[in-house]
Design an enzyme around this catalytic site. Structure first.
Site, PDB file in Angstrom:
ATOM      1  CG  ASP A  81     -16.495  81.438 -52.646  1.00 57.88           C
ATOM      2  OD1 ASP A  81     -17.432  81.103 -53.398  1.00 57.88           O
ATOM      3  OD2 ASP A  81     -15.944  80.661 -51.848  1.00 57.88           O
ATOM      4  CE1 TYR A 140     -30.479  68.486 -52.485  1.00 63.54           C
ATOM      5  CE2 TYR A 140     -29.320  70.502 -53.100  1.00 63.54           C
ATOM      6  CZ  TYR A 140     -30.030  69.757 -52.171  1.00 63.54           C
ATOM      7  OH  TYR A 140     -30.280  70.283 -50.936  1.00 63.54           O
ATOM      8  CE1 TYR A 170     -24.157  77.254 -62.201  1.00 63.97           C
ATOM      9  CE2 TYR A 170     -23.811  78.582 -60.223  1.00 63.97           C
ATOM     10  CZ  TYR A 170     -24.618  77.773 -61.003  1.00 63.97           C
ATOM     11  OH  TYR A 170     -25.881  77.478 -60.575  1.00 63.97           O
ATOM     12  CG  HIS A 173     -22.700  72.370 -52.901  1.00 65.77           C
ATOM     13  ND1 HIS A 173     -22.942  71.445 -53.890  1.00 65.77           N
ATOM     14  CD2 HIS A 173     -22.664  73.573 -53.504  1.00 65.77           C
ATOM     15  CE1 HIS A 173     -23.049  72.077 -55.043  1.00 65.77           C
ATOM     16  NE2 HIS A 173     -22.887  73.371 -54.842  1.00 65.77           N
ATOM     17  CG  ASP A 225     -25.678  65.685 -73.219  1.00 63.67           C
ATOM     18  OD1 ASP A 225     -24.719  65.369 -72.506  1.00 63.67           O
ATOM     19  OD2 ASP A 225     -25.945  66.865 -73.524  1.00 63.67           O
ATOM     20  CB  ILE A 226     -30.072  69.241 -73.224  1.00 59.72           C
ATOM     21  CG1 ILE A 226     -28.905  69.839 -72.427  1.00 59.72           C
ATOM     22  CG2 ILE A 226     -31.195  68.773 -72.319  1.00 59.72           C
ATOM     23  CD1 ILE A 226     -29.241  71.200 -71.848  1.00 59.72           C
TER      24      ILE A 226
END
Ligand code: UDP
Length: 332
Positions: A285, A11, A141, A189, A51-52
Site C-alpha cells: 500500500d 463491478y 496487480y 475494499h 474466459d478471455i
C-alpha cells in the site's frame, strides 16, 4: 455495430454496460462469472459466458457479433491477493489480454478502452499525480496493469491497434437507484467493508496502518464514483471512434481522504458508531494516491457528477441496504 464489454458482470464493467445501454448503444457482455454476477448484467445486453484466455471463445464472439470497439475489464484487481498469488495475476491480466489482442488483430477489431490503475504509479513522486509521472508499481496487480499498457503500445505499433488506458483511482459507490452495486466475495475494499459494520456483518473495521507519513497517519486515497468511471469509458471509446490517438488518462476527483476520514463520513451517513481497530500495514500500500484528472477533463470532456464523499457513501449504503447479500440471492 456493437460495443463488447469484457468483464461486464463485474463491478465497474456492469455499471459501464448499463451506462452504454442507457446511452442507446448496442451492448454485448462477456464474463467468466468467476468474480462477476449474471444478475449485474443489464437485460438489454447480449450475454456470453466465457474466459478471455480461451482463444476459441473470443474468436467465436468476434465472429458472431459485429463489434465496433471493446471495453476490457476482465482482470483480477485485488492488491493484497496479487502479493500472495502473483502468477494468478500474470495469467489472467497478461495472458488473458494477450489472447484477446491476438483475436482482435486477427478479426480486424482495432479499438480498445481498458482498465488500468493508480497502482501503476507505486509510491508517487508527488500529488496530484500526472499521467507523465514515474510508474514504479509497489504491488503485483499494478505491475500487471502497467505491462498491459505496454503490451497495447507495442501491438498498436505493429498492428495498428487504437487504445485508451484509464488509470482509475479508488472506485466506489453504486448506481443511484441501487439496482446494481459493489459485490466482491470475499470483500476487500474499504467502503463496502466499513458498511458491513452497520449491517451487522462485522463487529469493527480494521485500519491498516496508522504510521504513514500523512496528517492522521492513515493512507490517503482519491475515491471516484463508479458511474463517473462508466461515463469516462464511453467518452474514451467515442474519442477513439473519432480518430483520437492512443493515450493514458487518470480518473479521480483530485481530492484525497484518509481511511479515518472515510470512516467518519460513513458514521455520519449511516448514523452508526462503526468501531475501528488499528492494525498492521497491508503489504504493497502506498501512503498517498491522488489524481490529477485534468487531462481526461480537457481531452475527453469528462466531468465527474458524483464528486462528494458523502454522495459516494450514500449511494453505496443504499445499495448495501437494499441488497444485504449482494447478488447472492439472485444467482442462478
Ligand atoms: N483499508 C483499511 N482497512 C480495510 C480495507 C482497506 O484500512 O479493511 C485501507 C487500505 O490499506 C487502503 C485504503 O483503505 O489504504 C483503500 O483500500 P482498498 O482496498 O479499498 O483500495 P486500494 O487502495 O487497495 O485500491
Amino acid at each position: 455495430m456493437s460495443i463488447l464489454v469484457l468483464g461486464g458482470a463485474g463491478y465497474i464493467g456492469s455499471h459501464t454496460a448499463l451506462a452504454l445501454v442507457k446511452a442507446g448503444r448496442d451492448v454485448v457482455v462477456a464474463d467468466n462469472l468467476e468474480t462477476g454476477f449474471r444478475a449485474a448484467v443489464p437485460d438489454a445486453a447480449r450475454f456470453y459466458e466465457g474466459d478471455i484466455r480461451d482463444r476459441a471463445f473470443v474468436d467465436r464472439l468476434l465472429e458472431q457479433e459485429n463489434i465496433d470497439g471493446v471495453i476490457h475489464f476482465a482482470a483480477n484487481s485485488q492488491v493484497g491477493e496479487s502479493m500472495v498469488k502473483p502468477l494468478k495475476y500474470y495469467d489472467n491480466n497478461l495472458c488473458g489480454t494477450k489472447t484477446l489482442l491476438e483475436s482482435m488483430v486477427a478479426h480486424g477489431v482495432d479499438k480498445i478502452v481498458f482498465s488500468s490503475t493508480a497502482a501503476t504509479y507505486g509510491e508517487p513522486e508527488r500529488v496530484p499525480i500526472l499521467e507523465t509521472d514515474r510508474t514504479c508499481p509497489t504491488n503485483c496487480y499494478g505491475e500487471t496493469k502497467l505491462a498491459m499498457e505496454h503490451m497495447m503500445k507495442w501491438v498498436s505499433a505493429a498492428h495498428g491497434l487504437h487504445f485508451v488506458a484509464l488509470r482509475y483511482f479508488n472506485a466506489c459507490g453504486a448506481e443511484p437507484d441501487a439496482s446494481i452495486g459493489e459485490a466482491h466475495n470475499p470483500e476487500t475494499h474499504l467502503i463496502p467493508l466499513i458498511l458491513q459494520v452497520p449491517q451487522g456483518k462485522r463487529s469493527h473495521i480494521s485500519v491498516f496502518g496508522k504510521d504513514y507519513p500523512t496528517p492522521d497517519g492513515t493512507c490517503i486515497r482519491d475515491y471516484i464514483h463508479v458511474c463517473d468511471l462508466a461515463q469516462a469509458h464511453i467518452l474514451a471509446l467515442d474519442y477513439l471512434m473519432q480518430g483520437g490517438q492512443n493515450d493514458v488518462f487518470n480518473l479521480g476527483n483530485g481530492v484525497g481522504f484518509s481511511v479515518l476520514e472515510v470512516l467518519e463520513e460513513a458514521r455520519r451517513v449511516t448514523g452508526h458508531p462503526i468501531p475501528a481497530k488499528i492494525e498492521d500495514r497491508r503489504a504493497g500500500d502506498p501512503a498517498q494516491l491522488i489524481a490529477s484528472s485534468d487531462k481526461a477533463k480537457t481531452v475527453l470532456g469528462w466531468k465527474p457528477e458524483y464528486d462528494s464523499l458523502q454522495t459516494i457513501i450514500e449511494t453505496a449504503w443504499a445499495w448495501h441496504q437494499s441488497h444485504p447479500t449482494g447478488y447472492e440471492q439472485e444467482r442462478g
